[in-house]
Scaffold this active site. Structure first.
Site, PDB file in Angstrom:
ATOM      1  N   GLU A  76       7.594 -55.543 -28.360  1.00  0.00           N
ATOM      2  CA  GLU A  76       6.880 -54.607 -29.289  1.00  0.00           C
ATOM      3  C   GLU A  76       5.925 -55.321 -30.274  1.00  0.00           C
ATOM      4  OE1 GLU A  76       7.872 -51.552 -33.090  1.00  0.00           O
ATOM      5  OE2 GLU A  76       9.474 -52.403 -32.070  1.00  0.00           O
ATOM      6  N   ASP A  77       6.261 -56.570 -30.729  1.00  0.00           N
ATOM      7  CA  ASP A  77       5.903 -57.257 -31.947  1.00  0.00           C
ATOM      8  C   ASP A  77       5.095 -58.822 -31.297  1.00  0.00           C
ATOM      9  OD1 ASP A  77       6.299 -55.259 -33.843  1.00  0.00           O
ATOM     10  OD2 ASP A  77       8.433 -56.054 -34.141  1.00  0.00           O
TER      11      ASP A  77
END
Length: 695
Positions: A76-77
């Site tokens: 996600e990051d």
């Protein structure tokens, strides 16, 4: 923050066979990928996944779950992909990381959609592997512990509300009470700061003033039980602040009026000692009627087992007591996670049987709001116990009815329900069940669920199944209407229409099957011209004058300025032949209303224009209210009457269903007012129709 060797040592303590290399690679990988990223607290971002992994070691979970906790934010990051995770850590870890990532990505969606989609993903991910939920709950718990570092108060409130409404109840549903209580406390602090401050200050004040009263009562309980020969451990505490707040709200009382603030836990050697301890306590102090619950013989659906009672201690002080074995306590505090740790992948059916109902709700829910409603009903409510005549036990929300019970036993039984007996007596289907009731369902294979049941059922599973069945029935009725209209349309094309032409038309319109076409026609999603073109491409170029008005109409209005725009009002649906008036507002087209329309009398902000229909005006949409007898074929009969009178249905909406009648509002394209009244007269003459009037 846990150091790399400390994390590995924790795992090796309870799982000496764990793959140390896998854990080391995952730790280093998350540190490298998150690099210089910072959290709102100013800490390195990788401290978060490391702390989540530490929470998973507290639960003694397997090495794949620990690796997933370490890696859960990398996709996600950072620039990491699921393919990267699979290549470096294998398919199992990649699948778990993907499940957690899908849940996290949703948090950028609008609030209602996000909450609903979160639930949908939760349920589907849990159905594949419950470890996805365990990691996500650890992720949310650590985020809540650091929530105060987020500067935006609205974001803090949103996260706290989501935690209170979704994550804490799910933690409770899988028996992870430690997680649930801490999440509720942290969310409560954000959502009700004044209430949180008041209660915690009062509890602190009581703690300072009681002079060791909690410890004294615990010692007294232990002494009484020891004298009776029951060896136990006793601990005492003030109740959870959020629990006190909720009790104050439910009972509409102040803090001072809450008398049972103290709670005590008695840990026994075995199950028999639990019941012996209960007997000793009940004969030593008066117990409060209605407050005793035996969750040992009948555990909660999440596997929770304990005896609960409330005693009237000295000076009329009320205290709550929970009695359980050490093993029960371990499983009660960490629920499904404890089962997973000790059974390595075994899924106790009693623990997650409710998942089957939730997956069914996902399939049945029509939109995000419906999914939220049904799922919250399934996971949030207090439970009662009811039995089939053969003794099978079912847990249901408080306020459940025989219809809820029938759907809990099996969806098909719920769909065929026509009556019920509670403890041998015939009762109305809306009767509420009580603890210990024996419920017998009377069924009929020809029966169908009634829309009115939605007024009293309380389980999400029942509501979802009823709505799905009603929608299917309505779809079948609309498809029957579409079949009548299709036959009328097919009679106007210059060819004989058979199955081959119909199949070709379905394909040209991008549909899968004939029933879909009939439904689209009945729901007015396709015009006559579109259907005719699909049946015989090019045929509408040769339409005769009789059909022409059905496709495009020709409306002109006298009394308007040259070039002035106008629109026929939706509130009264004027058609050629009606007396009409225009309402003119600045920078808007003139609204053409029937002169009797109530909107005309209320339009004080508009200029009136006397209008009339131009020559040869025909082809407007009129609205009728048609009440049918609620039996098979009546809607098709109404459709046939409309079709035989050469009118085109433009819209169909069910407004009421009150057996034995169903009322629809039907928009029909007609030539003029006389044409509309002719259709109404034909409808009224039918035995299938109770009434018909113009709206």
């Amino acid at each position: 923050m846990l150091r790399q060797y400390e994390l590995v040592e924790r795992v090796k303590e309870y799982d000496p066979e764990a793959d140390e290399a896998l854990l080391n690679r995952a730790y280093v990988y998350t540190v490298q990928k998150h690099g210089t990223q910072k959290r709102a607290s100013g800490d390195p971002y990788f401290s978060h996944p490391v702390e989540v992994a530490g929470l998973m070691t507290d639960l003694k979970l397997d090495q794949e779950t620990i690796a997933t906790a370490l890696l859960h934010d990398t996709v996600e990051d950072t620039l990491t992909t699921i393919e990267d995770i699979e290549r470096n850590f294998g398919p199992d870890v990649a699948r778990l990381v993907d499940g957690v990532t899908k849940l996290s990505k949703i948090e950028q969606m609008p609030e209602n959609e996000r909450a609903a989609e979160n639930l949908r993903k939760f349920l589907l991910a849990m159905s594949e592997d419950i470890r996805v939920l365990l990691v996500k709950l650890g992720d949310r718990l650590h985020n809540m512990r650091t929530l105060n570092f987020i500067k935006n108060p609205e974001k803090r409130q949103r996260i706290a509300r989501e935690t209170m409404e979704i994550y804490a109840p799910l933690a409770e549903r899988v028996g992870m009470y430690e997680y649930m209580r801490e999440m509720q406390l942290l969310a409560f602090e954000q959502l009700e700061p004044d209430g949180y401050q008041t209660i915690t200050q009062r509890l602190e004040q009581i703690r300072r003033q009681d002079k060791g009263q909690v410890d004294a009562i615990a010692l007294d309980i232990k002494h009484v039980l020891a004298q009776a020969g029951v060896r136990v451990e006793v601990t005492g505490r003030e109740k959870h602040p959020y629990s006190i707040w909720r009790k104050m709200a439910e009972r509409h009382v102040t803090f001072e009026q809450i008398t049972d603030i103290m709670a005590f836990r008695v840990i026994c050697e075995d199950e028999l000692d639990c019941y012996r301890a209960l007997g000793v306590l009940h004969t030593t102090w008066q117990f409060l009627p209605g407050r005793f619950k035996d969750y040992i013989s009948t555990p909660k659906s999440n596997g929770y087992r304990s005896l609960h009672t409330a005693l009237l201690y000295e000076n009329s002080m009320r205290v709550e007591v929970q009695i359980r074995t050490r093993e029960m306590h371990r499983l009660n505090e960490f629920g499904l996670a404890a089962h997973w740790a000790y059974k390595q992948g075994a899924r106790p059916d009693g623990q997650v049987g409710w998942l089957r109902d939730l997956i069914e709700i996902v399939d049945a829910s029509n939109d995000p709001e419906e999914l939220l409603e049904h799922t919250r009903m399934a996971i949030y409510q207090d439970r009662i116990f009811a039995f089939t005549p053969k003794g099978a036990l079912f847990q249901l929300p408080r306020g459940a009815t025989p219809v809820d019970f029938a759907f809990a036993v099996h969806t098909n039984l719920g769909l065929q329900t026509v009556g019920a007996k509670i403890n041998g007596r015939h009762v109305p289907l809306r009767s509420q069940l009580a603890n210990g009731d024996v419920v017998e369902i009377i069924k009929n294979p020809e029966a169908e669920p009634q829309l009115s049941w939605l007024g009293f059922v309380v389980t999400g599973k029942a509501r979802a199944a009823i709505r799905r069945a009603v929608r299917a029935r309505e779809r079948a009725e609309v498809a029957a209407l579409g079949q009548k209209l299709f036959d009328e349309i097919a009679s106007r094309v210059p060819a004989r229409i058979g199955k081959k032409a119909t199949r070709a038309a379905v394909a040209r319109l991008g549909m899968e099957e004939e029933e879909e076409l009939m439904y689209a026609i009945g729901a007015a999603k396709l015009s006559d011209k579109e259907v005719m073109e699909a049946l015989v491409p090019g045929c509408t170029a040769e339409l005769g004058p009789e059909e022409d008005w059905k496709q495009k109409g020709a409306i002109s209005i006298r009394g308007l300025s040259p070039g002035a725009g106008f629109q026929l009002a939706e509130c009264c649906h004027p058609v050629p032949g009606d007396r009409i008036v225009g309402l003119r507002r600045p920078d808007q087209p003139v609204e053409v209303h029937n002169i009797d329309c109530l909107a005309v009398a209320k339009a004080l902000d508009a200029d009136w224009r006397d209008l009339s229909w131009g020559p040869r005006s025909q082809g407007a949409v009129g609205r009728m209210r048609v009440t049918l007898y609620d039996r098979p074929g009546t809607l098709a009969e109404a459709a046939g009457i409309i079709a035989r009178n050469l009118a085109n249905v433009r819209g169909l909406h069910q407004t009421h269903r009150d057996p034995p009648f169903t009322t629809y509002e039907v928009d029909v394209e007609v030539q003029d007012a006389k044409h509309l009244h002719r259709i109404l007269s034909a409808l009224r003459a039918s035995d299938a129709i109770s009434g018909a009037e113009r709206v």
